[in-house]
Every structure is written in structure tokens, then in C-alpha cells.
Design an enzyme around this catalytic site. Structure first.
Site, PDB file in Angstrom:
ATOM      1  N   LYS A 150     -12.021  -5.233 -11.747  1.00 31.60           N
ATOM      2  CA  LYS A 150     -12.067  -6.028 -12.959  1.00 31.60           C
ATOM      3  C   LYS A 150     -12.859  -7.303 -12.660  1.00 31.60           C
ATOM      4  O   LYS A 150     -12.658  -7.934 -11.606  1.00 31.60           O
ATOM      5  CB  LYS A 150     -10.647  -6.396 -13.403  1.00 31.60           C
ATOM      6  CG  LYS A 150      -9.747  -5.203 -13.706  1.00 31.60           C
ATOM      7  CD  LYS A 150     -10.104  -4.580 -15.037  1.00 31.60           C
ATOM      8  CE  LYS A 150      -9.082  -3.539 -15.446  1.00 31.60           C
ATOM      9  NZ  LYS A 150      -9.339  -3.007 -16.805  1.00 31.60           N
ATOM     10  N   LYS A 246      -8.044   7.546 -23.355  1.00 27.87           N
ATOM     11  CA  LYS A 246      -6.709   7.070 -23.008  1.00 27.87           C
ATOM     12  C   LYS A 246      -5.727   7.548 -24.074  1.00 27.87           C
ATOM     13  O   LYS A 246      -5.975   7.375 -25.266  1.00 27.87           O
ATOM     14  CB  LYS A 246      -6.663   5.537 -22.938  1.00 27.87           C
ATOM     15  CG  LYS A 246      -7.449   4.923 -21.791  1.00 27.87           C
ATOM     16  CD  LYS A 246      -7.336   3.405 -21.825  1.00 27.87           C
ATOM     17  CE  LYS A 246      -8.102   2.748 -20.678  1.00 27.87           C
ATOM     18  NZ  LYS A 246      -8.073   1.260 -20.781  1.00 27.87           N
TER      19      LYS A 246
END
Length: 332
Positions: A150, A246
């Protein structure tokens, strides 16, 4: 036979803070749904996500609104009409899949006509921190098959360089979580190529991504926040090379399987990801991930304590939960 429904909020503290560009998590807050029929029960889990306007309270209210339908024997097709795509429907859909499998004495993989997945390479994620701290974390994962980091807007160059310096071997996903702009990406292309970034995940805000068309082919770019269901694919063509499926976005395994199949048929590369969740959210996602180019299902690895019998990681290889945990009869 009449069914029973239980929906509740479960909280799983994390072993350490999970930092991304839009905030920090210290616990996984999930909705757990259990649907019973006679002596048999199926479970599912959803993670309401504030980025999509979801809360635990709203998700529980969504499920309560369809309680009569579920108790009267609603099918997954009924739920797809009665509930919007999102975390609440995900929990219900996966609980119904689990219930169906247990009643049939067969696995969800068999019922869905897909190959079972016992283990697969899944990304190990490093959250946002100082470049030095991210390098320390990456050093411990230097030999995994796939690493995901990230990054934010301001320090991304240093963060990526620090991680690559200590972990040159793994394939690398970089995820700015919508914090960049198209001009940031254009300026950073030489750096991203120099550090052999295999996939750039949702670098710019969903809905502000039209400029990605000018960079098509420059680097593999994956739609995450920009993709929820099959209807979104039309808009993404020419902007993204990959899509991240997802279950908390698709509203369950049913739509996730259909979305993955259609995305691949249209020529998109496939990634399968997750929210920070327990293994109850990962077990159904692993069935979608069997045919994916990139898999990012390490959500439970952030938990201080997972559900009993959950998924296990060994050097970046994620093993499915124990038989009987979800989607398989206990004797399977």
C-alpha cells in the site's frame, strides 16, 4: 421446511494496525450470517465498507428486511433480486451456498461445477508506513511469490524503492487506493517499470479514471473500487487491463463467479481480493481465485485471532480452511 436466520456483528482485533491511503484499521468489523434448516446450518460473512457508504448497522438492517423471505426458503436468485450488491448480500449469499452444500452432502465447488482449491499463492500485504519500516516488513517476506504494498501519493516512490531493495524476487502489486491522479501515474511510469511493478491497483479515483485510456498498455492497471458487478465492465474496457473481484463488492459468490467468467471472456486479467476479514470471508473467495492471475486473500493474516479452523499461510501459499469450515461437509 422453514428456515432460521441469525445475523450479528463480530469484531476481530488486528495483530497490528493496517494502514492504507484513506485510513487505518485496528479491527475487522464483520457481519456474520447463519441460516439454519432443521439441524443443518450454513454461514457467511460480509465486511461493510465505509468507502461504499456501508456500515454494520445498515448491513444488519438490510438483512433484517429480507428475514421473512429467507425464513420462507428464498433461493440465491431470490436474494439477488431482493438485496443490492454489497457486504450484506455477500453474507447471505455465502450462507445459502454453505447451507446448500451441507444439505446436499457435497462441496460448494461440486455444486458450482468448478474445481476445488486446496491452496494457492496469495499476496502478502505491507501497509503504509515510513519507507524504512516498510523495508523491514518486506525483508521478512522477501521470498514469497507475491507481495503487495500500500502506498500514498507523496512518498510512493521512496516506499516502492525501499521494498524492492530488500525484496527483489516476488511479483509486486502496488496499491495507492485511489490516492493518485493520472498525471502522477504518467510521471511515475519510469520508476514503476524500473522496480518491476507487475500490477498497479486502482491508482486514481473511480469515476475520475477516463485519463487512463491515454496510458493503456503502459503498465498493467487493475480496477478495484471502479468494479463491483458485471454491469461495470462496459465502462472499464480500454481503461484497465485487470479487474479485482471481491465478494463484498459483488454481493456474494454467485455474482463473483459470473463476473469473473465474463471479465475473462472479455479479455480482462483477473485478480481476486478481499477486505480485512476472517477466514469465513476467504473460503468462498478461494473458489473464484483458482483461475486468477493475481490473488490477494491475506485478510485473515492480519487478525490477532482468526475463526477456528481457518485458512493458513506458509511462505505466501494460502491453504484452504479445514474440511467442514465452510462449503464442504465435515467428512469431505
Amino acid at each position: 421446511m422453514r428456515r432460521t436466520l441469525d445475523a450479528r456483528h463480530d469484531r476481530f482485533p488486528l495483530s497490528k494496525p493496517f494502514r492504507i491511503a484513506r485510513g487505518v484499521k485496528t479491527a475487522a468489523d464483520v457481519v456474520t450470517v447463519t441460516i439454519g434448516q432443521g439441524s443443518v446450518a450454513g454461514r457467511g460473512e460480509g465486511v461493510p465498507y465505509p468507502r461504499y457508504g456501508e456500515t454494520i448497522e445498515a448491513a444488519l438492517a438490510e438483512i433484517a428486511a429480507v428475514r421473512p423471505l429467507i425464513e420462507q426458503g428464498a433461493t440465491r436468485a431470490d436474494i439477488a433480486v431482493a438485496m443490492r450488491a454489497g457486504a450484506a448480500r455477500n453474507a447471505v449469499d455465502c450462507a445459502l451456498w454453505d447451507l446448500e452444500a451441507r444439505l446436499a452432502g457435497a462441496s460448494v465447488a461440486v455444486l458450482a461445477g468448478i474445481a476445488p482449491v486446496d491452496a494457492l499463492a496469495s499476496a502478502i500485504t505491507i501497509g503504509i508506513d515510513s519507507p524504512e519500516a516498510m523495508a523491514r516488513a518486506a525483508r521478512g517476506a522477501a521470498n514469497v511469490p507475491l507481495l503487495k504494498i500500500k502506498v500514498d501519493r507523496d512518498a510512493a516512490d521512496e516506499q516502492i524503492a525501499a521494498v524492492r531493495a530488500v525484496a527483489p524476487a516476488p511479483r509486486l502489486i502496488v496499491d495507492p487506493n485511489e490516492s493518485w491522479r493520472v498525471e502522477d501515474l504518467a510521471d511515475r511510469l519510469p520508476m514503476l517499470r524500473a522496480h518491476r511493478v507487475d500490477l498497479l491497483e486502482q491508482p486514481v479515483p473511480a469515476g475520475e479514471d477516463a485519463g487512463l485510456a491515454a496510458l493503456a498498455g503502459a503498465i498493467p492497471i487493475c480496477a478495484d473500487e471502479a468494479l463491483h458487478i458485471r454491469a461495470d465492465l462496459d465502462r472499464l474496457a480500454g481503461l484497465y487491463s485487470h479487474v479485482n473481484v471481491k465478494l463484498d463488492k459483488t454481493g456474494g459468490l454467485t455474482e463473483a463467479l459470473a463476473l469473473a467468467a465474463e471479465a475473462k471472456a472479455r479479455g480482462f486479467g483477473l485478480m481476486v481480493g478481499c477486505m480485512v476479514c476472517s477466514s469465513l470471508g476467504i473460503a468462498p473467495a478461494m473458489l473464484v481465485a483458482g483461475g486468477a492471475a493475481f490473488v490477494d486473500l491475506d485478510g485473515p493474516l492480519w487478525l490477532a485471532e482468526d475463526r477456528v479452523g481457518g485458512a493458513r499461510d506458509d511462505g505466501g501459499i494460502l491453504a484452504a480452511p479445514a474440511p467442514g469450515f465452510w462449503g464442504t461437509p465435515a467428512c469431505a
